[in-house]
Design a protein around this motif. Structure first.
Motif, short mmCIF file in Angstrom:
data_model
loop_
_atom_site.label_atom_id
_atom_site.label_comp_id
_atom_site.label_asym_id
_atom_site.label_seq_id
_atom_site.Cartn_x
_atom_site.Cartn_y
_atom_site.Cartn_z
N GLU A 107 22.66 39.22 -73.52
CA GLU A 107 23.50 38.26 -72.86
C GLU A 107 24.85 38.93 -73.02
O GLU A 107 25.65 38.85 -71.81
CB GLU A 107 23.64 36.98 -73.73
N MET A 149 12.53 32.58 -76.70
CA MET A 149 12.89 33.92 -75.80
C MET A 149 14.03 33.89 -74.86
O MET A 149 14.16 32.95 -74.05
CB MET A 149 11.77 34.66 -75.19
N LYS A 150 15.10 34.44 -74.95
CA LYS A 150 16.34 34.43 -74.29
C LYS A 150 17.39 35.66 -74.36
O LYS A 150 16.95 36.22 -75.54
CB LYS A 150 17.35 33.33 -74.66
N PRO A 151 17.90 35.91 -73.53
CA PRO A 151 18.50 37.20 -73.67
C PRO A 151 19.52 37.33 -75.10
O PRO A 151 19.62 38.49 -75.36
CB PRO A 151 19.68 37.30 -72.41
N TYR A 189 15.36 28.31 -70.06
CA TYR A 189 14.45 29.41 -70.58
C TYR A 189 13.05 28.91 -70.82
O TYR A 189 11.93 29.65 -70.49
CB TYR A 189 15.01 30.40 -71.55
N SER A 207 9.20 32.02 -70.79
CA SER A 207 10.77 32.42 -71.14
C SER A 207 11.15 33.68 -70.98
O SER A 207 12.16 34.03 -70.64
CB SER A 207 10.76 31.91 -72.66
N LEU A 208 9.91 34.71 -71.18
CA LEU A 208 10.49 36.04 -70.73
C LEU A 208 10.70 36.31 -69.32
O LEU A 208 11.83 36.99 -69.09
CB LEU A 208 9.05 37.23 -71.07
N SER A 211 14.36 35.19 -68.61
CA SER A 211 15.20 35.83 -69.27
C SER A 211 15.45 37.32 -68.45
O SER A 211 16.57 37.50 -68.19
CB SER A 211 14.84 36.23 -70.58
N HIS A 214 17.28 36.16 -65.11
CA HIS A 214 18.58 35.91 -65.31
C HIS A 214 19.44 37.27 -65.55
O HIS A 214 20.56 37.61 -65.10
CB HIS A 214 18.71 35.17 -66.83
#
Length: 216
Positions: A107, A149-151, A189, A207-208, A211, A214
């Motif tokens: 992020e 899961m998120k950046p 996500y 979620s991957l 991400s 994004h």
């Protein structure tokens, strides 16, 4: 978190870990850089849980999440998952000692990139590494579902050219027969079914994908 909860440099934890500085903070507490005095001042990441909750249910859940993170990390052996070295309680605070990962989370890297778009080749490389991580944790018996899961939960070590998944606080073992798992994730996500308690390995894959899109 109040100032009294912040550990100043030089603080010694568990008669072993000397605090160097605070690296960051989140909803459950702070993460510190520390030197392990028993191992030639090797640098470690020390995660501290600060208990500031409205009621006993929140307090109990926070402790359960923290213990779960220690349990999950202790059971795993993968190059993209920070190793756990120690876990202890001191003066009412819970601490988790882990491998120190240098670098920024994805992020932060996205925010620092002109135009807010990261090179497709680099994102593809990260995606391949993350797929390998999820294949590993999903193949455990029972499977481990990461659920967030998120950046912001992926660190990139530029020197090693490797990503690391951090913050396993809400990951959990989920048996194939288990239903109505507590819905925890990040809006934007998390897949819709997560919010009605349906958790499967596909939860992390959705979620991957969100991400990676994004980042692009």
């Amino acid at each position: 978190m109040s100032n009294k909860d912040v550990l100043p440099p030089g603080t010694i934890l568990s008669e072993r870990y000397e605090i160097v500085k605070r690296l960051g903070k989140g909803g459950m507490g702070s993460v510190y850089l520390a030197k392990d005095q028993r191992l030639s001042n090797t640098l470690r990441a020390v995660k501290q849980m600060v208990v500031e909750f409205i009621d006993m249910d929140q307090y109990t859940k926070a402790i359960d999440d923290f213990r779960r993170e220690a349990e999950v990390l202790a059971s795993l052996d993968h190059p993209a998952i920070p190793s756990i070295y120690d876990y202890f309680i001191q003066e009412g605070y819970y601490y988790l000692v882990m491998k120190c990962v240098a670098g920024k989370d994805l992020e932060q890297m996205l925010e620092a990139t002109p135009g807010g778009i990261i090179d497709e080749k680099r994102v593809t490389q990260w995606g391949i590494q993350l797929c390998d991580v999820f294949q590993y944790i999903h193949s455990r018996n029972p499977p481990i579902i990461y659920r967030d899961m998120k950046p912001a939960n992926v660190m990139y070590d530029e020197e090693a050219n490797r990503i690391y998944i951090i913050d396993f606080g809400i990951a959990r073992f989920v048996a194939s027969s288990q239903a109505n798992v507590t819905a925890i994730g990040t809006v934007g996500y998390a897949p819709p079914e997560l919010f009605i308690g349906m958790v499967t390995p596909a939860t992390d894959i959705y979620s991957l994908g969100a991400s990676l899109i994004h980042l692009l």
